[in-house]
Write a protein that holds these residues in place. Structure first.
Motif, short mmCIF file in Angstrom:
data_model
loop_
_atom_site.label_atom_id
_atom_site.label_comp_id
_atom_site.label_asym_id
_atom_site.label_seq_id
_atom_site.Cartn_x
_atom_site.Cartn_y
_atom_site.Cartn_z
N LEU A 49 -1.16 -14.04 4.83
CA LEU A 49 -1.50 -13.48 6.13
C LEU A 49 -1.60 -14.56 7.20
CD1 LEU A 49 -2.31 -10.99 7.80
CD2 LEU A 49 -4.69 -11.44 7.15
N VAL A 93 -3.36 -11.15 1.63
CA VAL A 93 -3.74 -9.75 1.48
C VAL A 93 -3.02 -9.18 0.27
CG1 VAL A 93 -4.26 -9.35 3.91
CG2 VAL A 93 -1.93 -9.01 3.09
N TYR A 133 -3.64 -5.94 -3.16
CA TYR A 133 -4.36 -4.78 -3.68
C TYR A 133 -4.97 -5.10 -5.04
CZ TYR A 133 -2.10 -2.05 -0.03
OH TYR A 133 -1.69 -1.57 1.18
N LYS A 135 -7.08 -2.22 -0.81
CA LYS A 135 -6.54 -3.34 -0.05
C LYS A 135 -7.63 -4.36 0.22
CE LYS A 135 -3.46 -4.44 3.79
NZ LYS A 135 -2.70 -3.93 4.96
N VAL A 136 -7.34 -5.61 -0.08
CA VAL A 136 -8.33 -6.67 0.06
C VAL A 136 -7.73 -7.88 0.76
CG1 VAL A 136 -9.59 -5.96 -2.02
CG2 VAL A 136 -7.75 -7.66 -2.20
N ALA A 137 -8.61 -8.75 1.22
CA ALA A 137 -8.21 -10.05 1.77
C ALA A 137 -8.78 -11.12 0.85
CB ALA A 137 -8.72 -10.22 3.19
N PRO A 154 -17.07 -8.38 6.77
CA PRO A 154 -16.39 -7.66 5.68
C PRO A 154 -17.16 -7.85 4.38
CG PRO A 154 -15.22 -9.68 6.22
CD PRO A 154 -16.29 -9.53 7.26
N GLU A 174 -13.27 -7.14 1.48
CA GLU A 174 -12.54 -5.95 1.91
C GLU A 174 -11.63 -6.31 3.09
OE1 GLU A 174 -14.96 -2.85 3.51
OE2 GLU A 174 -16.28 -4.24 4.56
N PHE A 175 -10.48 -5.67 3.15
CA PHE A 175 -9.57 -5.89 4.27
C PHE A 175 -10.02 -5.03 5.44
CE2 PHE A 175 -5.82 -4.75 6.76
CZ PHE A 175 -5.32 -6.01 7.06
N ASP A 191 -9.19 -3.27 8.81
CA ASP A 191 -8.07 -2.77 9.60
C ASP A 191 -8.62 -2.09 10.85
OD1 ASP A 191 -5.51 -2.18 10.33
OD2 ASP A 191 -5.33 -0.40 9.06
#
Length: 212
Positions: A24, A34, A36, A41-43, A73, A86-87, A89
């Protein structure tokens, strides 16, 4: 994979557990990917170099603490040289800023979180430039502060004063504030820095609400 197991793994070992992983961006101390994990979906933030591992661990520690106040997050897993969160958005604060002429609820949401960080004696050290590290999650109608890489524990946190200074600059560019009001705001911030009290913070809120 349990949290206990993940703590013992390096990113190189953990990598295979992440589906559709993609790079990213890169910061001063870490790289962010990033992907899954279990369909979520995670970072993932990874130390750029071995000598920066402690910096990544410190950021993870800060996140764990601020998460208790529903800030930042949610941190999900922590490894030996990385952590998973957690991602987030949503809409970057910069976009909201570009479309704003006055101070809206989004601005106050950030300000309240800045005050909570001050109370925790954590200085994010980037509240004077929140363009891309504050994200509005429309689904939850909440701003999430991201990127705690520069954060530190201190008796003199600067979150509120930095963000209010930013807001004053914003109001000046919109022609909403003049030298007389700015002078009042500076004095209010000086009072706040003396004691970080609820009363001092309420004075800041009272001043800013005239521009909302």
């Amino acid at each position: 994979m349990s949290k206990k197991e993940s703590i013992e793994l390096s990113f190189q070992d953990f990598y295979k557990n992440i589906k559709d992983i993609d790079f990213l961006k890169e910061g001063w101390r870490g790289k962010i990917f990033v992907g899954y994990i279990d369909e979520k979906k995670v970072a993932i933030k990874v130390a750029k170099f071995p000598y920066l591992v402690n910096n990544i661990k410190k950021e993870a520690e800060v996140l764990r603490k601020v998460n208790k106040k529903n800030i930042g997050p949610k941190i999900l897993l922590e490894g030996s040289d990385f952590f998973v969160m957690e991602f987030i958005d949503g809409i970057p604060f910069k976009k909201i800023l570009d479309e704003s002429n006055t101070i809206s609820d989004v601005f106050f949401d950030i300000l309240y979180q800045a005050y909570e960080l001050d109370r925790m004696k954590i200085s994010k050290n980037e509240m004077h430039k929140p363009y891309n590290n504050a994200i509005l999650c429309e689904k939850e109608n909440k701003v999430v502060l991201i990127d705690f890489e520069s954060s530190q524990f201190t008796e003199k946190p600067k979150n509120v004063t930095q963000f209010v200074s930013f807001l004053l600059s914003f109001l000046k560019t919109k022609g909403k504030i003049y030298p007389k009001e700015e002078k009042i705001a500076i004095e209010i911030m000086r009072n706040y820095k003396r004691d970080y009290s609820d009363e001092s913070f309420k004075e800041i809120l009272k001043f800013l609400k005239d521009f909302s």
